[in-house]
Design a protein around this motif. Structure first.
Motif, PDB file in Angstrom:
ATOM      1  N   TYR A  41       8.855  -1.475   6.915  1.00  0.00           N
ATOM      2  CA  TYR A  41       8.822  -1.714   5.655  1.00  0.00           C
ATOM      3  C   TYR A  41       7.035  -1.058   5.735  1.00  0.00           C
ATOM      4  CZ  TYR A  41       5.484  -4.407   2.062  1.00  0.00           C
ATOM      5  OH  TYR A  41       4.719  -4.423   0.998  1.00  0.00           O
ATOM      6  N   CYS A 102       1.449   3.873  18.137  1.00  0.00           N
ATOM      7  CA  CYS A 102       2.002   2.393  17.947  1.00  0.00           C
ATOM      8  C   CYS A 102       3.136   2.291  18.273  1.00  0.00           C
ATOM      9  CB  CYS A 102       1.485   1.949  16.713  1.00  0.00           C
ATOM     10  SG  CYS A 102       2.069   2.320  15.362  1.00  0.00           S
ATOM     11  N   TYR A 104       5.268   2.496  14.755  1.00  0.00           N
ATOM     12  CA  TYR A 104       6.099   2.230  13.658  1.00  0.00           C
ATOM     13  C   TYR A 104       6.192   2.913  12.944  1.00  0.00           C
ATOM     14  CZ  TYR A 104       5.924  -1.565  10.202  1.00  0.00           C
ATOM     15  OH  TYR A 104       6.613  -3.178   9.056  1.00  0.00           O
TER      16      TYR A 104
ATOM     17  N   ALA B 344      -6.016   0.308   6.820  1.00  0.00           N
ATOM     18  CA  ALA B 344      -4.291   0.213   7.091  1.00  0.00           C
ATOM     19  C   ALA B 344      -3.553   0.988   8.025  1.00  0.00           C
ATOM     20  CB  ALA B 344      -4.591   1.563   5.814  1.00  0.00           C
ATOM     21  N   CYS B 345      -3.278  -0.426   8.940  1.00  0.00           N
ATOM     22  CA  CYS B 345      -2.596  -0.478   9.966  1.00  0.00           C
ATOM     23  C   CYS B 345      -1.059   0.420   9.588  1.00  0.00           C
ATOM     24  CB  CYS B 345      -2.194  -1.045  10.284  1.00  0.00           C
ATOM     25  SG  CYS B 345      -3.877  -2.117  11.104  1.00  0.00           S
ATOM     26  N   MET B 346      -0.234   1.104  10.153  1.00  0.00           N
ATOM     27  CA  MET B 346       1.339   1.348   9.591  1.00  0.00           C
ATOM     28  C   MET B 346       2.256  -0.058   9.285  1.00  0.00           C
ATOM     29  SD  MET B 346       0.955   4.353   8.313  1.00  0.00           S
ATOM     30  CE  MET B 346       2.685   4.067   7.308  1.00  0.00           C
ATOM     31  N   GLU B 347       1.806  -1.052   9.738  1.00  0.00           N
ATOM     32  CA  GLU B 347       3.144  -2.589  10.071  1.00  0.00           C
ATOM     33  C   GLU B 347       1.880  -2.875   9.588  1.00  0.00           C
ATOM     34  OE1 GLU B 347       4.591  -6.092  12.700  1.00  0.00           O
ATOM     35  OE2 GLU B 347       2.726  -4.986  13.308  1.00  0.00           O
ATOM     36  N   PRO B 348       2.232  -3.418   7.888  1.00  0.00           N
ATOM     37  CA  PRO B 348       1.576  -4.291   7.687  1.00  0.00           C
ATOM     38  C   PRO B 348       1.155  -5.959   8.080  1.00  0.00           C
ATOM     39  CG  PRO B 348       3.441  -3.614   6.016  1.00  0.00           C
ATOM     40  CD  PRO B 348       3.669  -2.737   6.933  1.00  0.00           C
ATOM     41  N   GLY B 395       1.931  -2.533  15.373  1.00  0.00           N
ATOM     42  CA  GLY B 395       1.986  -1.854  14.784  1.00  0.00           C
ATOM     43  C   GLY B 395       0.662  -0.471  13.777  1.00  0.00           C
ATOM     44  N   THR B 424       4.532 -12.325   5.447  1.00  0.00           N
ATOM     45  CA  THR B 424       4.344 -10.981   5.323  1.00  0.00           C
ATOM     46  C   THR B 424       3.176 -10.240   4.764  1.00  0.00           C
ATOM     47  OG1 THR B 424       5.872 -10.687   6.125  1.00  0.00           O
ATOM     48  CG2 THR B 424       5.191  -8.966   5.591  1.00  0.00           C
ATOM     49  N   TRP B 425       2.218  -9.656   4.690  1.00  0.00           N
ATOM     50  CA  TRP B 425       1.187  -8.760   3.473  1.00  0.00           C
ATOM     51  C   TRP B 425       2.293  -7.811   3.101  1.00  0.00           C
ATOM     52  CZ3 TRP B 425      -4.534  -9.449   3.930  1.00  0.00           C
ATOM     53  CH2 TRP B 425      -5.304 -10.691   4.234  1.00  0.00           C
ATOM     54  N   SER B 426       1.667  -8.019   1.725  1.00  0.00           N
ATOM     55  CA  SER B 426       2.455  -6.472   1.339  1.00  0.00           C
ATOM     56  C   SER B 426       2.040  -5.285   1.477  1.00  0.00           C
ATOM     57  CB  SER B 426       2.633  -6.904  -0.341  1.00  0.00           C
ATOM     58  OG  SER B 426       1.357  -7.036  -1.227  1.00  0.00           O
ATOM     59  N   ARG B 427       2.075  -4.273   1.050  1.00  0.00           N
ATOM     60  CA  ARG B 427       1.168  -2.985   0.919  1.00  0.00           C
ATOM     61  C   ARG B 427      -0.076  -3.518   0.344  1.00  0.00           C
ATOM     62  NH1 ARG B 427      -1.201  -0.913   5.092  1.00  0.00           N
ATOM     63  NH2 ARG B 427       0.892  -0.229   5.998  1.00  0.00           N
TER      64      ARG B 427
END
Lengths: 157, 716
Positions: A41, A102, A104, B344-348, B395, B424-427
């Motif tokens: 996600y 990373c 991800y 804006a890390c790809m893993e929220p 991430g 979990t944070w949404s984007r």
């Protein structure tokens, strides 16, 4: 949950009986119900490609597909990409070029690249741009992604 | 204990202190043979010969865990293939400042203590074997995890020697291995984690699963400093799968803004992540939007620029610059503006916490597992010893995961329900209600004598002081005036963001240096050569984090190299070049962009980077860091940035907070200079030079000075 929410999914060649809201996106079914965590996600709106899986061989953004719309389809995730060997040829190229940072976004990158190489054995720079520009990488691994695709293409010939 | 004090103690004592903590004082009773041995906090050896490196640093994709494992393997004399890697729980008492990961210090600060710790362990194994074989340690040696008897073919695995080794005292002195003996250091190594990643099996924080796990999503106040008034959760509670809805109290931002700053919010607790994220959209929340409800980034820009008109005070003055600035009325001024940015890390962002009343366990990908543990102690009152802070791979972090708010939220919710909770944070959450690289206004002035010679330059802007992370390398006298700050506090809370304040500092300095070169009718590179050739070594050891002084000659060496590598001045018809250079702590980088104009739009063809980051541990990973840094810098220079209207962030997801994509990425050539100096970090040094090198190339192509980031529309 009532019985109306029972569904059967075909993922990586295996049938799964699940019970959940029919509007639940495939991404969250994979992650939170089937515990196939390789699909990631990241944006939830189909704008980054981290959740890319194959639906009957075609790449799709699993965050934007309701699970009840794909019950008759065959789903392939990163966990099912390699059919025989330990690593698929694309995964091998990713490893050889030391692509991930990373990591991800890389499941989605690899699923997009795998489709490209299945349909185009000798992709040009422009073909790679078109197939891969929907997959974001914040670490900036794009140069190595391109090299890995070229590497995989030549090893397939 | 202040973190800095701890650092001082451990750095003086080196690896020896860390080692001796685990050496038993009484050696009379041999320990059980079945028990594994941790000779120091970085290593565990099992009796089945499994050797595990316990990595204190965080793996964010920068490859630190692989680089450190290479160092362990080379000094302990074992096969890297046989070395497992685990990530240490947050533990200030074990690792001090060798744990929380930032400032490109992951390998640099561990280089000596880690090698010493491994060398001591290696020597203890040799002593143990010698004792068993009844011979002198000098007649034994070790190789590939075995100790050998030099005179015949007797050998013993490290594991077989544990029971005796753990009773022996550490030697007073050990010899570190010579660079010429390294098997791994200096060679490209693809770590084991890469194979796990390409199979989708690398375990990130967001993948955590626990029995009875509750999934949470939080609706946060959209304006910083706002408050929760009331909320209606009727519709949200009706959504199937919702377990509960509750208020999340805010926490005050601390003096060190890495801690606190949880926004007031309403949490949905649900039986999976999607239900929590969906039900959150059904909440009806009434906010008191607070003091910033009417404030926009344009107001911040205006008020910072207003302050430039006020009388200045001197923060630091190099070579009498303040007097030289006053001595002439002939001046130029240039003011640079750069926008807010999100990490804006790809893993929220996400964190899992289980508050059991007397014990709290945390699972999070973070850059500060030790600091976060300390923070949760402050927040809950439980002793640090009762807080277990597991550190998972992230991430991406880029500075954002150095701020503890997202972990605090999970603890605050779990505290109320005594169940494990994953937030979990949404984007959208990570773009609209996060912490941000600040909006910056940075102004430079120069005075000229009657012959148009530059006398001195002065800086006033959002950067507080000149130091190892926002350095000034040139011989030209420079004065740093008092800092510009937002009236009544920050409109958006601050996050560290890859290269932090070096980004606005080097943007403005290196563009201004280019402007000065033009006033002297000099080539931009030759002008910098002049300013560096005369420059003296600059003291920058006042900060403990900074490892060495600034050597202008080293920066000059990267510039001279980039001149050749980029074919400076001979790049071909229609190609225009721009250059920038900078040090960052103890690393140095020069960068040249080749661009052209196509239908009045800029096209970036190539980036040529030359880096001196001391001894290179893993060239593949160092190059990856430089490539990634250039792409990071280009996103900040060319893409949307974060804007604020009436207290709210305008952008919300990747469709309007866009990142550079593969089709926009230029060719990047990275040249790593050879050096025998200690390794000095590669994760950030190439970020701050990107925007100025690009803007200087745009000037070369168009004659226009762009002084505001991001560059809008790219049309000229």
């Amino acid at each position: 949950m009532d019985n109306d929410n029972s569904m059967t999914l075909m993922v990586n060649g295996q049938h799964y009986n699940i019970e959940c809201n029919k509007k639940m996106p495939l991404l969250w079914v994979l992650r939170d119900i089937l515990e196939l965590n390789g699909t990631k996600y990241s944006c939830g709106i189909g704008a980054c490609g981290a959740c890319t899986v194959h639906l009957d061989g075609q790449p799709v953004r699993s965050c934007s597909i309701n699970v009840d719309s794909i019950l008759d389809k065959e789903i392939t995730t990163i966990e099912g990409l390699s059919k025989n060997a330990e690593l698929d040829v694309v995964q091998q190229a990713w490893l050889k070029e030391d692509v991930p940072q990373c990591g991800y976004c890389q499941s989605g990158q690899i699923m997009s690249a795998a489709w490209l190489l299945k349909t185009n054995k000798d992709p040009s720079d422009k073909d790679i741009d078109e197939a891969m520009s929907g997959n974001l990488c914040r670490c900036g691994t794009y140069l190595r992604i391109r090299k890995a695709i070229e590497n995989a293409a030549s090893s397939m010939q | 204990m202040k973190r800095r004090d701890f650092f001082k103690t451990t750095s003086l004592a080196g690896g020896g202190l860390l080692i001796s903590t685990f050496i038993p004082l009484s050696c009379n009773v041999p320990a059980e043979q079945s028990v594994s041995w941790e000779p120091n906090f970085f290593l565990r050896i099992d009796t089945n010969n499994k050797i595990t490196f316990i990595c204190s640093r965080t793996e964010l994709g920068q490859g630190t865990s692989t680089g450190l494992a290479m160092i362990v393997a080379d000094e302990l004399l074992i096969d890297l293939e046989n070395l497992s890697i685990e990530f240490a729980d947050g533990a200030l008492e074990k690792y001090g400042d060798f744990q929380d990961t930032g400032g490109s210090n992951g390998i640099r600060l561990l280089w000596n203590p880690l090698r010493e710790a491994m060398a001591v362990t290696r020597e203890i194994f040799i002593m143990a074997a010698a004792q068993i074989w009844d011979m002198e340690p000098k007649d034994c040696y070790s190789e590939q995890g075995l100790v050998y008897d030099k005179s015949n073919d007797r050998k013993a695995t490290y594991a077989s020697l544990i029971y005796l080794a753990k009773t022996l005292p550490a030697p007073f002195e050990v010899k570190l291995r010579n660079a010429s003996e390294y098997k791994y250091i200096g060679k490209p190594v693809i770590g084991k984690r890469i194979k796990t990643i390409v199979q989708g099996k690398y375990p990130y924080g967001i993948d955590v699963k626990l029995p009875n796990l509750v999934y949470a999503a939080i609706e946060r106040c959209p304006v910083w400093e706002g408050k929760l008034v009331s909320f209606n959760d009727k519709k949200a509670r009706e959504f199937p799968g919702v377990i509960d809805v509750m208020e999340v109290p805010s926490t005050e931002i601390q003096t060190s803004d890495f801690k606190g700053g949880v926004r007031p919010g309403v949490a949905i607790l649900a039986n999976n992540t999607w239900v929590a994220l969906e039900a959150k959209k059904l909440l009806n929340v009434n906010w008191d939007l607070g003091p910033f409800a009417e404030k926009s980034d344009s107001d911040v820009e205006k008020e910072l620029k207003e302050q430039l008109k006020k009388p200045k005070t001197i923060h630091s003055d190099f070579n009498n610059a303040s007097e030289l600035l006053k001595a002439s009325n002939k001046k130029i001024v240039a003011t640079y503006v750069s926008s807010y940015q999100a990490n804006a890390c790809m893993e929220p962002l996400n964190a899992t916490a289980y508050h059991r009343g007397n014990i709290i366990e945390i699972w999070a990908g973070s850059q500060g597992p030790a600091m976060f543990r300390e923070r949760i102690h402050e927040l809950t009152g439980l002793p640090e010893a009762a807080i277990i802070s597991h550190n998972l791979p992230s991430g991406g972090g880029f500075g954002r995961r150095f701020h503890s708010d997202y972990v605090e939220e999970a603890v605050l919710i779990s505290q109320k329900i005594r169940l494990p909770v994953k937030v979990t944070w949404s984007r959208e959450d990570t773009i609209t209600t996060s912490k941000y690289h600040p909006f910056c206004v940075d102004s430079w002035e120069a005075s000229f004598d009657k012959n148009n010679k530059i006398m001195a330059i002065g800086y006033q802007g959002t950067v507080s002081n000149t130091n190892g992370y926002r350095p000034y390398p040139y011989s030209l006298p420079m004065v740093h005036f008092n800092r510009l700050t937002e009236n009544s506090g920050r409109l958006l809370p601050r996050s560290s963001w890859r290269s932090v304040f070096a980004h606005p500092w080097i943007l403005s300095l290196e563009c201004f240096i280019d402007e000065l070169a033009a006033t002297q009718k000099m080539d931009a590179l030759s002008f910098r050569f002049e300013l560096l050739k005369e420059a003296k070594v600059i003291e920058q050891l006042m900060e403990v984090w900074v490892g060495d002084n600034l050597y202008p000659k080293k920066l000059l060496r990267t510039l001279e190299s980039v001149q050749k590598k980029s074919n400076w001045g001979n790049s071909g018809d229609g190609i225009f070049q721009g250059v920038a250079c900078a040090s960052y702590n103890t690393s140095y980088c020069s960068l040249v962009f080749d661009i052209s104009l196509v239908d009045d739009m800029i096209k970036i063809h190539k980036a040529t980077a030359v880096v001196d980051c001391g001894l290179i541990i893993n060239p593949s990973k160092v190059k990856a860091q430089i490539e990634g840094s250039i792409i990071w810098g280009l996103t900040a220079a060319l893409k949307s940035g974060i804007t604020v209207k009436k207290g709210r962030v305008v952008q919300s997801n990747f469709h309007d907070y866009n990142l550079l994509r593969i089709d926009e990425t230029p060719t990047i050539q990275v040249c790593l200079l050879e050096s025998s100096d200690a390794p000095s970090g590669a994760g950030e040094v190439a970020v701050p030079v990107v925007a100025p090198a690009l803007l200087n190339a745009i000037y070369a192509a168009t004659g226009k000075r762009i002084r505001k980031l991001p560059v809008q529309n790219h049309a000229f």
